[in-house]
Design an enzyme around this catalytic site. Structure first.
Site, short mmCIF file in Angstrom:
data_model
loop_
_atom_site.label_atom_id
_atom_site.label_comp_id
_atom_site.label_asym_id
_atom_site.label_seq_id
_atom_site.Cartn_x
_atom_site.Cartn_y
_atom_site.Cartn_z
CD GLN A 1 3.37 8.57 -2.32
OE1 GLN A 1 2.72 7.91 -1.52
NE2 GLN A 1 4.57 8.19 -2.74
CG HIS B 1 3.77 5.04 1.85
ND1 HIS B 1 4.70 4.28 2.50
CD2 HIS B 1 4.28 5.29 0.61
CE1 HIS B 1 5.73 4.06 1.68
NE2 HIS B 1 5.49 4.67 0.52
CE1 TYR C 1 12.38 2.24 -3.96
CE2 TYR C 1 11.58 2.79 -1.77
CZ TYR C 1 11.34 2.47 -3.09
OH TYR C 1 10.04 2.38 -3.54
CE1 TYR D 1 -3.21 -10.74 3.48
CE2 TYR D 1 -4.21 -9.51 5.27
CZ TYR D 1 -4.29 -10.47 4.28
OH TYR D 1 -5.45 -11.18 4.11
CD GLU E 1 3.25 -8.47 -0.18
OE1 GLU E 1 4.30 -8.75 0.41
OE2 GLU E 1 2.15 -8.39 0.42
#
Length: 362
Positions: free
Chosen positions: A81, A145, A258, A247, A237
């Protein structure tokens, strides 16, 4: 693939930059203004042109009916990513010619999210005085991420999202940047009123923490900061971001692993923030814009979020934020980024189609 990504239809782009928006449809009109992108990640509006970042490391300038690769982009790690990611054109661009970008940078511990500042020479399609102003501590050997969204606050400071880099437990350790939203100045220094300044064992750039992978960041009309983030299996979210707040990831979440296992202790815990909205199943949100209402007053303050998974743009509103519309057409395949242009039109990137699109509300 290499041929298709170099084929662009941008004849409409020059007129789009110069002409007033059209109001041909009852609710909105969508036009494709450039195509042939491979893995587009972010949009930036500069005087007379549009910047588009490609995850593999290309920064593309579309202007006056032409497409040029911007020279001077530093080497990035295009892995998983990671790659060349977000673009911020700050409010003082006309004076400074500065742009800011996030990217995946090689580090001694692997790869981490970093921020660069550079001056953009539009005429020459060249970055000059490229300076790395921040890199996370510490990186990871994984390819997941990176977070990487950028927003300029009203006071001129920068907010940057950083994902947990696949190390969920790191999101609660304030001695690392994993799973945090940071706040820095445009030179990369730490504002003195950040919440963890001068606290032993705390990295002073951190503004909020306990995030998984925030790929959307936006300011509302009152200057409040909002972010959305990817959950695991369910539990994407939207959060209003509060200075110093936790958070919850991975202690609380509205999704599951998963494997089907429960995440943490459940959905609530003392001292941890609750989301303003969550999706279950996940929509894989990316890109975030809170609309000014310039072309449609009824949409003023509404939240627009792209979906990579279900191929639509979500429109949300209300004191209890909820999804009130799914803008879904053949143009909305895997929406990666969404921005409001200076003229009030809404531009978005479709990874599925490899296109840059303009939505004109009425």
């Amino acid at each position: 693939m290499s041929i298709s990504r170099r084929t662009f239809t941008i004849s409409a782009l020059a007129s789009a930059l110069a002409a007033p928006p059209l109001h041909a449809a009852p609710d909105y009109k969508i036009e494709t203004l450039a195509d042939g992108f491979y893995a587009p990640w972010a949009i930036g509006f500069v005087t007379g042109g549009i910047l588009v970042s490609e995850r593999d490391g290309d920064l593309i300038l579309l202007s006056n009916g032409t497409r040029r690769n911007v020279k001077g982009v530093p080497q990035v790690v295009a892995k998983g990513q990671g790659g060349l990611l977000d673009i911020l054109v700050p409010s003082d661009f006309a004076r400074t010619k500065h742009i800011f970008m996030t990217y995946a940078k090689r580090q001694s511990h692997g790869v981490g999210t970093a921020v660069l500042r550079a001056q953009l020479d539009v005429k020459a399609a060249q970055l000059r005085n490229v300076t790395k102003i921040f890199e996370m501590q510490k990186g990871s050997r994984g390819g997941r991420h990176f977070g990487s969204r950028l927003v300029e606050a009203n006071d001129g400071t920068l907010f940057v999202t950083i994902g947990d880099r696949g190390g969920a437990d790191q999101a609660h350790i304030l001695g690392t940047h994993n799973g945090s939203i940071i706040r820095i100045t445009k030179s990369g220094s730490v504002p003195s009123n950040n919440p963890f300044v001068n606290k032993q064992g705390h990295l002073p750039e951190i503004w909020s923490y306990g995030h998984r992978n925030p790929q959307g960041l936006a300011l509302d009309q009152n200057g409040k900061l909002w972010a959305h983030e990817h959950g695991a299996k369910g539990g994407d979210e939207i959060n209003q971001i509060i200075k110093g707040a936790n958070y919850g990831w991975p202690v609380i979440a509205y999704g599951k692993h998963y494997s089907g296992r429960k995440i943490g202790i459940g959905t609530q815990n003392v001292g941890m923030e609750q989301p303003e909205h969550y999706w279950n199943p996940s929509i894989a949100p990316s890109g975030y814009m809170i609309y000014s209402g310039k072309l449609n007053r009824k949409w003023r303050g509404h939240h627009f979020v792209g979906s990579l998974k279900f191929d639509y743009i979500a429109r949300l509103t209300g004191s209890n934020l909820r999804e009130v519309e799914q803008i879904q057409t053949k143009d909305t395949q895997r929406v990666r980024d969404i921005r409001e242009a200076p003229d009030g039109t809404i531009w978005f990137l479709s990874v599925g189609n490899g296109t840059l699109n303009r939505l004109t509300p009425t």
